[in-house]
Scaffold this active site. Sequence first.
Site, mmCIF file in Angstrom:
data_model
loop_
_atom_site.group_PDB
_atom_site.id
_atom_site.type_symbol
_atom_site.label_atom_id
_atom_site.label_comp_id
_atom_site.label_asym_id
_atom_site.label_seq_id
_atom_site.Cartn_x
_atom_site.Cartn_y
_atom_site.Cartn_z
ATOM 1 N N SER A 160 0.857 -1.185 0.000
ATOM 2 C CA SER A 160 0.000 0.000 0.000
ATOM 3 C C SER A 160 0.890 1.230 0.000
ATOM 4 O O SER A 160 2.039 1.180 0.445
ATOM 5 C CB SER A 160 -0.884 0.018 1.256
ATOM 6 N N TYR A 175 -1.532 -0.744 10.612
ATOM 7 C CA TYR A 175 -1.705 -0.970 9.168
ATOM 8 C C TYR A 175 -0.486 -0.482 8.398
ATOM 9 O O TYR A 175 0.058 -1.186 7.541
ATOM 10 C CB TYR A 175 -2.958 -0.245 8.685
ATOM 11 N N LYS A 179 2.183 -2.859 6.122
ATOM 12 C CA LYS A 179 2.412 -2.690 4.691
ATOM 13 C C LYS A 179 3.869 -2.327 4.387
ATOM 14 O O LYS A 179 4.410 -2.715 3.346
ATOM 15 C CB LYS A 179 1.467 -1.622 4.141
#
Length: 261
Positions: A160, A175, A179
């Site tokens: 991402s 998160y 990533k």
Amino acid sequence: MQGSAGLETGTRVGRQTDIFDEFSLKGRVAVVSGGHRGLGLEMALALSEQGARPNADFKAVSQHVAALGEDRSLKYVSIDVTNQPAVWSRVEEIGDKEGRMDVCVAAAGILGGQPCLEYEAQEFEKIISVNTNGVFYTAQAAGRQMVRFGNGGSIILIASMSGSITNRGHDWVGYNTSKSAVLQMARSMACELGPQRIRVNSLSPGHIRTKMTSALLDIEPELGAKWANSNPLGRLGRPEELRGVVSWLSSDASTFCTGSE
């Protein structure tokens, strides 16, 4: 052709294929994790249209894939990507049945967050378990089959933009960390697996409207405009806009691309 003498180095004289053949995945086998919705499902569909036989949830696209021809199929296999032995076993079963393994798209992922100083261990570990460990176990499982059959292959890890930048205004340290780990994972695996002709690359989507992000946008609709304004195009991306890059990375058109983000 004028100036052709300057093109001798690296040019394949008498090549037997054209550019469309290089993008073809006819007869090849692909595994797509997280393929029951969103980006994973769109990527599974794209690979099917190129001729591959990926494994993913096909409820929304099975009729379309069936119409592409008898040489293509889309199958769904339920696997907990955080369970390494289960992932290895199920992907090995696919290899046993199909007799080869060519492409892996590790796209399973979840979104969530809490303020960094209050982040509960259980929630942090859940994010890392799915987004980092699950991606690794999926790539491992497919890579093992690629080595087993000796045909090389392409592994695409879905990271991402959040692995490279910080989403200001969002409490997404878990998160973002998960990533970022995927980016280094791709580079490291690429170096290890290159001698086996297995390429490993990562893909970092920007703000894409999927079922996962829509759940957040439904609660905070003002985020849509905020995200759109941070993009040079002034809008959110669509899942189908990633089809081209995934198709390229999966095919022989990108055989000298590995370890790239």
